[in-house]
Design an enzyme around this catalytic site. Structure first.
Site, PDB file in Angstrom:
ATOM      1  N   PHE A   2      -5.926  11.082  15.889  1.00  0.00           N
ATOM      2  CA  PHE A   2      -5.091  11.295  14.704  1.00  0.00           C
ATOM      3  C   PHE A   2      -5.114  12.766  14.346  1.00  0.00           C
ATOM      4  CE2 PHE A   2      -2.976   8.678  11.511  1.00  0.00           C
ATOM      5  CZ  PHE A   2      -2.883   7.465  12.161  1.00  0.00           C
ATOM      6  N   GLN A  21       1.449  15.475  -0.389  1.00  0.00           N
ATOM      7  CA  GLN A  21       1.608  15.501   1.064  1.00  0.00           C
ATOM      8  C   GLN A  21       2.944  14.918   1.545  1.00  0.00           C
ATOM      9  OE1 GLN A  21      -0.829  12.805   3.916  1.00  0.00           O
ATOM     10  NE2 GLN A  21      -1.543  14.884   4.269  1.00  0.00           N
ATOM     11  N   HIS A  51       4.639  13.533   4.897  1.00  0.00           N
ATOM     12  CA  HIS A  51       4.304  13.065   6.239  1.00  0.00           C
ATOM     13  C   HIS A  51       5.430  13.503   7.172  1.00  0.00           C
ATOM     14  CE1 HIS A  51       3.402  10.471   9.592  1.00  0.00           C
ATOM     15  NE2 HIS A  51       2.301  10.050   8.995  1.00  0.00           N
ATOM     16  N   LEU A  88       7.932   5.026   6.973  1.00  0.00           N
ATOM     17  CA  LEU A  88       6.963   5.778   7.761  1.00  0.00           C
ATOM     18  C   LEU A  88       6.868   5.321   9.213  1.00  0.00           C
ATOM     19  CD1 LEU A  88       4.785   7.983   7.103  1.00  0.00           C
ATOM     20  CD2 LEU A  88       3.150   6.153   7.423  1.00  0.00           C
ATOM     21  N   GLU A  90       1.381   8.341  12.194  1.00  0.00           N
ATOM     22  CA  GLU A  90       0.872   9.390  13.071  1.00  0.00           C
ATOM     23  C   GLU A  90       0.231   8.785  14.326  1.00  0.00           C
ATOM     24  OE1 GLU A  90      -0.720  12.698  10.657  1.00  0.00           O
ATOM     25  OE2 GLU A  90      -2.502  12.357  11.850  1.00  0.00           O
ATOM     26  N   ARG A 140      -0.962  17.304   8.803  1.00  0.00           N
ATOM     27  CA  ARG A 140       0.399  16.975   8.373  1.00  0.00           C
ATOM     28  C   ARG A 140       1.122  18.113   7.672  1.00  0.00           C
ATOM     29  NH1 ARG A 140      -1.110  10.900   6.309  1.00  0.00           N
ATOM     30  NH2 ARG A 140      -1.333  10.117   8.422  1.00  0.00           N
ATOM     31  N   HIS A 160       4.673  11.309   0.858  1.00  0.00           N
ATOM     32  CA  HIS A 160       3.753  10.291   1.355  1.00  0.00           C
ATOM     33  C   HIS A 160       2.503  10.065   0.519  1.00  0.00           C
ATOM     34  CE1 HIS A 160       1.985   7.709   4.332  1.00  0.00           C
ATOM     35  NE2 HIS A 160       0.957   8.512   4.522  1.00  0.00           N
ATOM     36  N   ARG A 205      -4.632  16.002   2.897  1.00  0.00           N
ATOM     37  CA  ARG A 205      -5.453  14.914   3.434  1.00  0.00           C
ATOM     38  C   ARG A 205      -5.218  14.753   4.922  1.00  0.00           C
ATOM     39  NH1 ARG A 205      -4.509   9.447   4.684  1.00  0.00           N
ATOM     40  NH2 ARG A 205      -2.466   9.330   3.697  1.00  0.00           N
TER      41      ARG A 205
HETATM   42  C1  LIG Z   1       3.559   3.473   4.718  1.00  0.00           C
HETATM   43  C2  LIG Z   1       2.171   3.993   4.526  1.00  0.00           C
HETATM   44  C3  LIG Z   1       1.301   4.057   5.603  1.00  0.00           C
HETATM   45  C4  LIG Z   1       0.003   4.541   5.427  1.00  0.00           C
HETATM   46  N1  LIG Z   1      -0.849   4.575   6.490  1.00  0.00           N
HETATM   47  C5  LIG Z   1      -2.133   4.999   6.306  1.00  0.00           C
HETATM   48  C6  LIG Z   1      -3.067   4.967   7.375  1.00  0.00           C
HETATM   49  O1  LIG Z   1      -2.772   4.546   8.488  1.00  0.00           O
HETATM   50  N2  LIG Z   1      -4.319   5.421   7.143  1.00  0.00           N
HETATM   51  C7  LIG Z   1      -4.706   5.895   5.928  1.00  0.00           C
HETATM   52  O2  LIG Z   1      -5.870   6.280   5.774  1.00  0.00           O
HETATM   53  N3  LIG Z   1      -3.840   5.902   4.885  1.00  0.00           N
HETATM   54  C8  LIG Z   1      -2.577   5.459   5.048  1.00  0.00           C
HETATM   55  N4  LIG Z   1      -1.707   5.469   3.969  1.00  0.00           N
HETATM   56  C9  LIG Z   1      -2.213   5.813   2.637  1.00  0.00           C
HETATM   57  C10 LIG Z   1      -3.013   4.640   2.073  1.00  0.00           C
HETATM   58  O3  LIG Z   1      -2.482   3.443   2.546  1.00  0.00           O
HETATM   59  C11 LIG Z   1      -2.993   4.600   0.554  1.00  0.00           C
HETATM   60  O4  LIG Z   1      -3.320   5.863   0.031  1.00  0.00           O
HETATM   61  C12 LIG Z   1      -4.003   3.578   0.041  1.00  0.00           C
HETATM   62  O5  LIG Z   1      -3.826   2.342   0.677  1.00  0.00           O
HETATM   63  C13 LIG Z   1      -3.917   3.415  -1.459  1.00  0.00           C
HETATM   64  O6  LIG Z   1      -4.739   2.341  -1.846  1.00  0.00           O
HETATM   65  P1  LIG Z   1      -5.026   2.045  -3.378  1.00  0.00           P
HETATM   66  O7  LIG Z   1      -5.938   0.891  -3.431  1.00  0.00           O
HETATM   67  O8  LIG Z   1      -5.452   3.303  -4.034  1.00  0.00           O
HETATM   68  O9  LIG Z   1      -3.597   1.685  -3.998  1.00  0.00           O
HETATM   69  P2  LIG Z   1      -2.473   0.588  -3.573  1.00  0.00           P
HETATM   70  O10 LIG Z   1      -2.801  -0.121  -2.334  1.00  0.00           O
HETATM   71  O11 LIG Z   1      -1.183   1.286  -3.688  1.00  0.00           O
HETATM   72  O12 LIG Z   1      -2.607  -0.471  -4.739  1.00  0.00           O
HETATM   73  C14 LIG Z   1      -2.236  -0.185  -6.063  1.00  0.00           C
HETATM   74  C15 LIG Z   1      -2.479  -1.421  -6.897  1.00  0.00           C
HETATM   75  O13 LIG Z   1      -2.338  -1.094  -8.268  1.00  0.00           O
HETATM   76  C16 LIG Z   1      -1.593  -2.086  -8.912  1.00  0.00           C
HETATM   77  N5  LIG Z   1      -0.972  -1.453 -10.091  1.00  0.00           N
HETATM   78  C17 LIG Z   1      -0.318  -0.276 -10.156  1.00  0.00           C
HETATM   79  N6  LIG Z   1       0.040  -0.028 -11.418  1.00  0.00           N
HETATM   80  C18 LIG Z   1      -0.412  -1.058 -12.164  1.00  0.00           C
HETATM   81  C19 LIG Z   1      -0.344  -1.390 -13.548  1.00  0.00           C
HETATM   82  N7  LIG Z   1       0.262  -0.602 -14.418  1.00  0.00           N
HETATM   83  N8  LIG Z   1      -0.894  -2.547 -13.956  1.00  0.00           N
HETATM   84  C20 LIG Z   1      -1.510  -3.386 -13.068  1.00  0.00           C
HETATM   85  N9  LIG Z   1      -1.591  -3.122 -11.757  1.00  0.00           N
HETATM   86  C21 LIG Z   1      -1.049  -1.969 -11.325  1.00  0.00           C
HETATM   87  C22 LIG Z   1      -0.636  -2.610  -7.873  1.00  0.00           C
HETATM   88  O14 LIG Z   1      -0.234  -3.916  -8.195  1.00  0.00           O
HETATM   89  C23 LIG Z   1      -1.528  -2.577  -6.626  1.00  0.00           C
HETATM   90  O15 LIG Z   1      -2.278  -3.766  -6.547  1.00  0.00           O
HETATM   91  C24 LIG Z   1      -0.409   4.985   4.145  1.00  0.00           C
HETATM   92  C25 LIG Z   1       0.463   4.919   3.063  1.00  0.00           C
HETATM   93  C26 LIG Z   1       1.747   4.460   3.254  1.00  0.00           C
HETATM   94  C27 LIG Z   1       2.683   4.469   2.063  1.00  0.00           C
END
Ligand SMILES: Cc1cc2nc3c(=O)[nH]c(=O)nc-3n(C[C@H](O)[C@H](O)[C@H](O)COP(=O)(O)OP(=O)(O)OC[C@H]3O[C@@H](n4cnc5c(N)ncnc54)[C@H](O)[C@@H]3O)c2cc1C
Length: 580
Positions: A118, A238, A240, A250, A253, A284, A351, A393
């Site tokens: 990666f 960031q 992507h 997306l 990578e 990135r 991203h 990142r």
């Molecule tokens: C398409 C894509 C591919 C990616 N691929 C990778 C990868 O391969 N490797 C890597 O390391 N990272 C990757 N990332 C980044 C990574 O996936 C995210 O940064 C990470 O999963 C975020 O996790 P989180 O738990 O912080 O938030 P999220 O998984 O976004 O969860 C947010 C949660 O908050 C809740 N929420 C939000 N606002 C409220 C509210 N007001 N009230 C109640 N609930 C709320 C939502 O319901 C949800 O459950 C990728 C991101 C994307 C978009």
């Protein structure tokens, strides 16, 4: 409006990877609720494709110090090095733990967890690209989310699905609880609690072309920002390099990790010129800038010369089907191209938020640049800034961040709850929110002040003025546009007046957070007169360690932000020129 009251020791807002990992840690020790605006398994973590890094050394020699070196260098030296050490050291146990909970990782022939290359991850501090990303085909995030959710279900964790938290009550500097809106009924719920973790994810929806889900609107950071809590390092957003042209969906990578190559309109592998040693696997920020530069110099492909190609054709059908099944399906579905035979049109897509709610390494929220802890309030995952990603990142470090610091948030909640007594919250705690909602329902709808129109103007202008390359001029222009948008938002109206599943109503409130995130981003970017990581100022093209080796803290002030700064915590890696 019906008001319902609940009492818990701890509440986690968000059921993505960070929220669920925190819940697993906290649930056995307290009466806990997880509140989530989406059904848990629809969280954006489930969209993550490529992998989660850990120096397991399953394919080749590796150790967590090299991982830390790469993370710090990738961050353009803005990451806090003690936090990076924790991230990279705890990564190894975090992967093994997920494996023991049933995560179906892809495997090597010898049965060990497979690892792929990666961007920015190297062996021996830059010698060659490293096989460090653990993965489950190109569905790694999906598998992490399912595994953590199943674990929560087996532990009997209490979930409030499709409840949107819209306010926090803090009295005398101490957390009293949160207020949520139930989407299915329109009822207001007061959650009395002394410990809250915000794990609400990112805010990519401030831009027009984004890989992010529609729900990523910065709710957690916005709720706290409006209460006077600062946001850290917001200028670092960031892009992507490989979003599907125009759609922003997306293409991980992992595609380049498996050997995919970026080409300009002439078929040239242009990354050879920008990063001679690791080429397409540079971090990135560098690859996105290289693509933007190719396009601006007339080397872009297509009728408008505004995209480049991601070429997978030489990988062969078998590798593509086995290792990149989902993303190549997206290409077939949305672009009607067969990636086994033809290169794919791509452009950078918004991203990942490096910035967010400031925390210490125990995931405790900080209320100022001096490091003052806000009792009972925690943050983890993309909503938080700890800071392990600094100015940029590395791929696969976010899925890692959410489990390492999600776990720490859960542990900190346990510490706090066992040392404090239950609190009580007044019945009038939801009055402000009820009033806000009633105002939205009462106001007559007009197109000019519709949520969709204001949001569209916000996303298009942020895309135009605050994207990969910025200048004082574009940022000042955007500051003025944001002021106008804020004035329009004061009169925002909604067409749908119903109580049941009123998504327009919650989108109106989310738009407030999107404006907050944009205001903090633009103000922080305007004040940082240097280029570092993802923040690239054409009028200040060099990194300036003398004046800007520091984190910015944006405090909400009217329609913009007041800025303060905190020194970066250095460690064993001295800042050096960032060459690849
Ligand atoms: C398409 C894509 C591919 C990616 N691929 C990778 C990868 O391969 N490797 C890597 O390391 N990272 C990757 N990332 C980044 C990574 O996936 C995210 O940064 C990470 O999963 C975020 O996790 P989180 O738990 O912080 O938030 P999220 O998984 O976004 O969860 C947010 C949660 O908050 C809740 N929420 C939000 N606002 C409220 C509210 N007001 N009230 C109640 N609930 C709320 C939502 O319901 C949800 O459950 C990728 C991101 C994307 C978009």
């Amino acid at each position: 409006m019906k008001i319902v009251k609940h009492s818990f020791d701890g509440v986690i807002v968000g059921a993505g990877g960070a929220g669920l990992r925190a819940a697993i840690e906290a649930a056995p020790h307290m009466k806990l609720a997880v509140i989530t605006k989406l059904y848990p398994t629809r969280s954006h973590t489930g969209a993550a494709q490529g992998g989660m890094s850990a120096a397991l050394a399953n394919v080749e020699e590796d150790n967590w110090n090299w991982h830390a070196f790469d993370t710090v260098k990738g961050s353009d030296y803005l990451a806090d090095q003690p936090a990076v050490d924790i991230l990279c050291k705890e990564a190894i146990d975090a992967v093994i733990e997920l494996e023991h909970w049933g995560l179906p990782f892809s495997r090597l022939d010898n049965g060990k967890i497979a690892q792929r290359r990666f961007g920015g991850h190297t062996v021996k501090e830059g010698e060659s690209p490293a096989f460090r990303a653990c993965y489950a085909a190109d569905r790694t995030g999906h598998m992490i989310l399912q595994t953590l959710y199943q674990k929560c279900v087996s532990m009997g964790v209490t979930f409030f699905d499709e409840f949107q938290v819209l306010d926090i009550k803090i009295e005398d500097g101490i957390c009293q609880g949160v207020i949520a809106y139930e989407l299915a009924t329109g009822d207001i719920h007061i959650f009395e609690t002394r410990a809250v973790t915000f794990a609400t994810g990112g805010f990519g929806k401030i831009f027009k072309v984004s890989s992010n889900a529609h729900s990523l609107t910065g709710d957690g950071p916005g709720i706290l920002y409006q209460k006077g809590i600062p946001l850290e390092d917001m200028e670092f957003y960031q892009f992507h390099p490989t979003g599907i042209y125009r759609l922003g969906i997306l293409l991980s990578e992992a595609a380049r990790g498996e050997g995919g190559i970026l080409r300009n309109k002439d078929g040239e592998r242009f990354m050879e010129r920008y990063a001679p040693s690791i080429k397409d696997l540079a971090p990135r920020d560098m690859v996105s800038r290289a693509i933007a530069t190719e396009i601006s110099e007339g080397n872009g492909a297509g009728p408008d010369s505004d995209y480049v190609y991601l070429d997978l054709t030489h990988l062969g059908a078998e590798t593509i089907k086995k290792k990149l099944p989902d993303i190549t399906d997206f290409v077939r579905t949305y672009v009607k191209i067969e990636p086994i035979e033809e290169p794919i049109p791509v452009q950078p897509t918004a991203h990942y938020a490096m910035g967010g709610i400031p925390t210490d390494v125990y995931s405790r929220v900080l209320s100022d640049e001096k490091g003052t802890v806000l009792p009972g309030v925690y943050a983890a995952g993309e909503a938080a800034c700890v800071s392990v990603h600094g100015a940029n990142r590395l791929g696969t470090n976010s899925l890692l961040d959410i489990v390492v610091f999600g776990k720490r948030a859960g542990q900190s909640m346990v510490d706090y709850v066992t040392q404090t007594k239950p609190n009580s919250i007044s019945d009038s705690a939801s009055d402000d929110l009820s009033k806000k909602i009633q105002n939205l329902i009462d106001k007559e709808h007009t197109d000019e002040f519709s949520v969709a129109n204001i949001r569209k103007d916000l996303q298009e202008s942020m895309e135009e003025n605050a994207k990969i390359f910025r200048t004082k001029e574009t940022l000042e222009k955007q500051t003025e546009i944001l002021e106008e948008l804020r004035d329009r938002y004061e009169n925002v109206t909604i067409f749908d007046k119903s109580k049941v599943h009123n998504s327009e109503l919650v989108e109106a409130i989310e738009l407030d957070y999107l404006l907050d995130m944009s205001e903090a981003t633009v103000a922080s970017a305007l004040a940082r007169n240097e280029s570092r990581g993802a923040h690239s100022r054409q009028d200040f093209p060099d990194r300036d360690d003398t004046n800007f080796m520091k984190h910015s803290f944006a405090f909400k002030k009217d329609n913009t932000a007041n800025l303060k700064y905190k020194d970066v915590e250095l460690g064993k890696y001295e800042p050096m020129e960032r060459k690849y």
